[in-house]
Design a protein around this motif. Structure first.
Motif, PDB file in Angstrom:
ATOM      1  N   GLU A 110      36.611  44.791  51.668  1.00  0.00           N
ATOM      2  CA  GLU A 110      36.118  46.307  52.354  1.00  0.00           C
ATOM      3  C   GLU A 110      35.018  46.462  52.643  1.00  0.00           C
ATOM      4  O   GLU A 110      34.514  47.589  53.167  1.00  0.00           O
ATOM      5  N   GLY A 111      36.007  45.509  53.571  1.00  0.00           N
ATOM      6  CA  GLY A 111      34.735  45.064  55.062  1.00  0.00           C
ATOM      7  C   GLY A 111      36.255  45.701  56.460  1.00  0.00           C
ATOM      8  O   GLY A 111      36.593  47.299  56.261  1.00  0.00           O
ATOM      9  N   LEU A 141      51.176  49.375  51.865  1.00  0.00           N
ATOM     10  CA  LEU A 141      50.749  50.575  51.630  1.00  0.00           C
ATOM     11  C   LEU A 141      49.202  51.460  51.439  1.00  0.00           C
ATOM     12  O   LEU A 141      48.528  52.181  51.160  1.00  0.00           O
ATOM     13  N   ASN A 142      48.289  50.081  50.986  1.00  0.00           N
ATOM     14  CA  ASN A 142      46.927  49.638  51.393  1.00  0.00           C
ATOM     15  C   ASN A 142      46.113  48.012  51.648  1.00  0.00           C
ATOM     16  O   ASN A 142      46.268  47.965  50.374  1.00  0.00           O
ATOM     17  N   PRO A 143      45.750  48.668  52.593  1.00  0.00           N
ATOM     18  CA  PRO A 143      45.360  46.999  52.945  1.00  0.00           C
ATOM     19  C   PRO A 143      44.297  46.633  52.041  1.00  0.00           C
ATOM     20  O   PRO A 143      44.397  45.181  52.575  1.00  0.00           O
ATOM     21  N   GLU A 144      43.356  47.430  52.055  1.00  0.00           N
ATOM     22  CA  GLU A 144      42.647  47.135  50.869  1.00  0.00           C
ATOM     23  C   GLU A 144      43.078  46.456  49.441  1.00  0.00           C
ATOM     24  O   GLU A 144      42.743  45.905  48.658  1.00  0.00           O
ATOM     25  N   GLY A 145      44.260  47.017  49.352  1.00  0.00           N
ATOM     26  CA  GLY A 145      45.009  46.018  47.857  1.00  0.00           C
ATOM     27  C   GLY A 145      45.846  45.387  47.791  1.00  0.00           C
ATOM     28  O   GLY A 145      45.319  44.076  47.251  1.00  0.00           O
ATOM     29  N   VAL A 146      46.130  44.742  48.919  1.00  0.00           N
ATOM     30  CA  VAL A 146      46.112  43.568  49.725  1.00  0.00           C
ATOM     31  C   VAL A 146      45.338  42.675  49.873  1.00  0.00           C
ATOM     32  O   VAL A 146      45.797  41.012  48.710  1.00  0.00           O
ATOM     33  N   VAL A 147      44.395  42.885  50.122  1.00  0.00           N
ATOM     34  CA  VAL A 147      43.289  41.493  49.998  1.00  0.00           C
ATOM     35  C   VAL A 147      42.553  41.447  48.557  1.00  0.00           C
ATOM     36  O   VAL A 147      42.202  40.426  48.107  1.00  0.00           O
ATOM     37  N   LYS A 148      42.736  43.187  47.503  1.00  0.00           N
ATOM     38  CA  LYS A 148      42.263  42.584  46.562  1.00  0.00           C
ATOM     39  C   LYS A 148      43.313  41.481  45.973  1.00  0.00           C
ATOM     40  O   LYS A 148      42.337  40.846  44.705  1.00  0.00           O
ATOM     41  N   ALA A 149      44.541  42.145  45.462  1.00  0.00           N
ATOM     42  CA  ALA A 149      45.791  41.257  44.834  1.00  0.00           C
ATOM     43  C   ALA A 149      45.692  39.950  45.238  1.00  0.00           C
ATOM     44  O   ALA A 149      45.348  38.945  44.589  1.00  0.00           O
ATOM     45  N   ILE A 150      45.102  39.728  46.619  1.00  0.00           N
ATOM     46  CA  ILE A 150      44.703  37.794  46.841  1.00  0.00           C
ATOM     47  C   ILE A 150      43.551  37.545  46.403  1.00  0.00           C
ATOM     48  O   ILE A 150      44.156  36.467  45.633  1.00  0.00           O
ATOM     49  N   ALA A 151      42.953  38.707  46.079  1.00  0.00           N
ATOM     50  CA  ALA A 151      41.327  37.678  45.651  1.00  0.00           C
ATOM     51  C   ALA A 151      41.923  37.737  44.318  1.00  0.00           C
ATOM     52  O   ALA A 151      41.158  36.465  43.459  1.00  0.00           O
ATOM     53  N   LYS A 152      42.099  38.429  43.407  1.00  0.00           N
ATOM     54  CA  LYS A 152      42.351  38.111  41.820  1.00  0.00           C
ATOM     55  C   LYS A 152      43.373  37.130  42.076  1.00  0.00           C
ATOM     56  O   LYS A 152      42.522  36.188  41.084  1.00  0.00           O
ATOM     57  N   THR A 153      43.760  37.023  42.546  1.00  0.00           N
ATOM     58  CA  THR A 153      45.102  35.475  42.082  1.00  0.00           C
ATOM     59  C   THR A 153      44.316  33.909  42.115  1.00  0.00           C
ATOM     60  O   THR A 153      44.431  32.804  41.849  1.00  0.00           O
ATOM     61  N   GLY A 194      33.685  35.052  53.754  1.00  0.00           N
ATOM     62  CA  GLY A 194      33.943  36.500  54.744  1.00  0.00           C
ATOM     63  C   GLY A 194      35.262  36.137  53.897  1.00  0.00           C
ATOM     64  O   GLY A 194      36.281  35.745  53.266  1.00  0.00           O
ATOM     65  N   ALA A 195      35.432  37.848  53.133  1.00  0.00           N
ATOM     66  CA  ALA A 195      36.355  38.298  51.588  1.00  0.00           C
ATOM     67  C   ALA A 195      37.012  38.621  51.882  1.00  0.00           C
ATOM     68  O   ALA A 195      37.815  39.864  51.388  1.00  0.00           O
ATOM     69  N   GLY A 196      37.718  38.721  54.016  1.00  0.00           N
ATOM     70  CA  GLY A 196      38.727  39.978  54.006  1.00  0.00           C
ATOM     71  C   GLY A 196      40.208  39.836  53.823  1.00  0.00           C
ATOM     72  O   GLY A 196      40.038  38.151  52.939  1.00  0.00           O
ATOM     73  N   ILE A 197      40.485  39.966  55.213  1.00  0.00           N
ATOM     74  CA  ILE A 197      42.159  39.267  55.224  1.00  0.00           C
ATOM     75  C   ILE A 197      42.209  38.076  55.187  1.00  0.00           C
ATOM     76  O   ILE A 197      43.326  37.076  54.844  1.00  0.00           O
ATOM     77  N   VAL A 198      41.811  37.513  56.516  1.00  0.00           N
ATOM     78  CA  VAL A 198      41.447  36.310  56.982  1.00  0.00           C
ATOM     79  C   VAL A 198      41.299  35.027  55.939  1.00  0.00           C
ATOM     80  O   VAL A 198      41.424  34.102  55.424  1.00  0.00           O
ATOM     81  N   GLY A 199      39.791  35.305  54.966  1.00  0.00           N
ATOM     82  CA  GLY A 199      38.853  34.918  53.809  1.00  0.00           C
ATOM     83  C   GLY A 199      39.800  34.461  52.724  1.00  0.00           C
ATOM     84  O   GLY A 199      39.628  33.445  52.329  1.00  0.00           O
TER      85      GLY A 199
END
Length: 415
Positions: free
Chosen positions: A38-39, A197-209, A9-14
């Motif tokens: 993206e889910g 301001l952007n839920p998808e952006g939050v997750v992608k920022a964490i994933a990038k880190t 799972g690559a959402g906010i929790v994963g």
């Protein structure tokens, strides 16, 4: 040796789980069939609603259900062909509406909310994107005095547990948000509800880190779990390969119970299908998220426009979306934002599957059948809010540390 942990799972929790596990020294691999954020994490109302301690299904909501269910575009609907499958979930939800049980649920939700903002700040700070979190309290709007009085007990409960709500006249609301209509006679804060301001952006920022710190993110679908002698050893993937497992965390949202079932564990989980419509040209300007007491949902200013999100639809995982439910959100918020312009050709619509449990509490903790599996799913309407905190708790559990709260209410075998 460096512990290796796989997260489904690559959402906010994963992604939050992966980030906090890295802080504990784990090598992490995240697997999902869609990209980070993206889910279901993509389309929520953007609320960091740490004061929302009341269960999603509670006695006052149950009294409204008959009227809502008669309206196919109302706040909550069940596709009647799906009712037999959903019935056990609703019967369990009804059992969780006794006063004693509601109090237990409220206490558990309040405990989850205590560290939400700090956990968000940790992850967004690491990602260099604290700008995505807006520290501005959401306003609840009332256009009838009866609505305001009906929620009095909930405000008292929030006050008792450390989430006091400010009360405003209609004119005070319009001083803060001039776009609000004259029909709004009262307003209240939620006691703690910021927004991103952007839920998808939050997750992608964490994933990038996570990736920058050596983690892996694999785009694939987990088709099966291989286990032996009380321990998961591998995952079978849609691509045809196998992924070896040392530790496994299941954060697969509305699909998580299907994976838990393979491990011999029964979880009552339903896809509470939510919708949104984004208006890039809304015709009004608001500075904070707004909720409307008459109809569940939120209007939130985001980078891509004004997002109107909400509704609950029970139709299973695979039923086709009914985007008329997204369009209905425009008509809801037009009642309190009279200048709101109708959707044009630039408007976008979305449907996502919230993983909801009948007691409005997630499943967080170790598997009872597999020694190397931890769960983190079932957050319902609170996935974005509780995602970072769930990630921290899972990392502490895998490190055999004692979390700062009781994990008993979130055990997998409570259903």
């Amino acid at each position: 040796m460096t512990p290796n942990t796989t997260i489904i799972g690559a959402g906010i929790v994963g992604t939050s789980t992966a980030a906090f596990l890295q802080k504990q020294g784990h090598q992490v691999t995240v697997i999902d069939r869609v990209g980070p954020g993206e889910g279901c994490s993509f389309g929520n109302a953007g609320g960091v609603a740490f004061a929302e301690i009341m269960p999603t299904v509670h006695p006052r909501i149950f009294r409204k259900l008959p009227g809502w269910l008669m309206d196919p575009l109302g706040p909550l609907t069940i596709r009647w062909s799906y009712l037999p499958k959903a019935l056990p979930w609703f019967l369990a939800a009804a059992r969780n509406t006794t006063p004693a049980r509601v109090e237990e649920i409220v206490q558990a939700r309040a405990a989850l909310g205590m560290r939400v903002v700090a956990d968000f700040e940790t992850l967004l700070g690491d990602a260099g994107r604290k700008d995505l979190l807006v520290y501005r309290e959401t306003l609840r709007l009332f256009d009838e005095e009866s609505q305001f009085k009906a929620e009095a007990a909930e405000r008292v409960t929030k006050q008792r547990l450390g989430f006091p709500c400010e009360i405003y006249t209609g004119d005070q609301v319009r001083e803060m948000e001039p776009a609000v209509g004259k029909n709004v006679i009262r307003g209240a804060s939620h006691g703690g509800w910021y927004f991103v301001l952007n839920p998808e952006g939050v997750v992608k920022a964490i994933a990038k880190t996570v990736v920058a710190n050596g983690g892996k993110i694999i785009s694939d679908d987990v088709r099966g779990i291989v286990h032996q002698d009380g321990k998961v050893t591998a995952l079978t993937l849609a691509s045809g390969g196998r992924h070896a497992v040392d530790n496994l965390v299941i954060c697969a949202g509305a699909y998580s119970h299907l994976l838990a079932r393979q491990l011999g564990e029964h979880v009552l989980l339903e896809a509470e299908r939510g919708y949104h419509i984004v208006l890039p040209d809304p015709g009004v300007s608001i500075s904070r998220s707004l909720t409307y007491a008459r109809t569940p949902g939120a209007a939130t200013p985001m980078e891509m426009g004004l997002r109107l999100a909400g509704t609950d639809e029970f139709a299973g995982l695979e039923a086709e979306p009914n985007y008329a439910r997204a369009d209905a959100l425009y008509h809801v918020f037009k009642k309190v934002l009279p200048g709101l312009q109708p959707p044009n050709e630039r408007a976008t619509r979305w449907m996502g599957r919230r993983p909801g449990t009948p007691d409005s509490l997630p499943v967080i903790g170790r598997s009872k059948t597999m020694s190397n599996v931890v769960y983190g799913f079932g957050h319902g309407h609170m996935g974005l809010t509780w995602g970072p905190t769930t990630g921290r708790l899972v990392s502490e559990i895998l490190a055999n540390k004692t979390p700062n709260m009781s994990m008993e209410p979130f055990r997998v075998n409570r259903f």
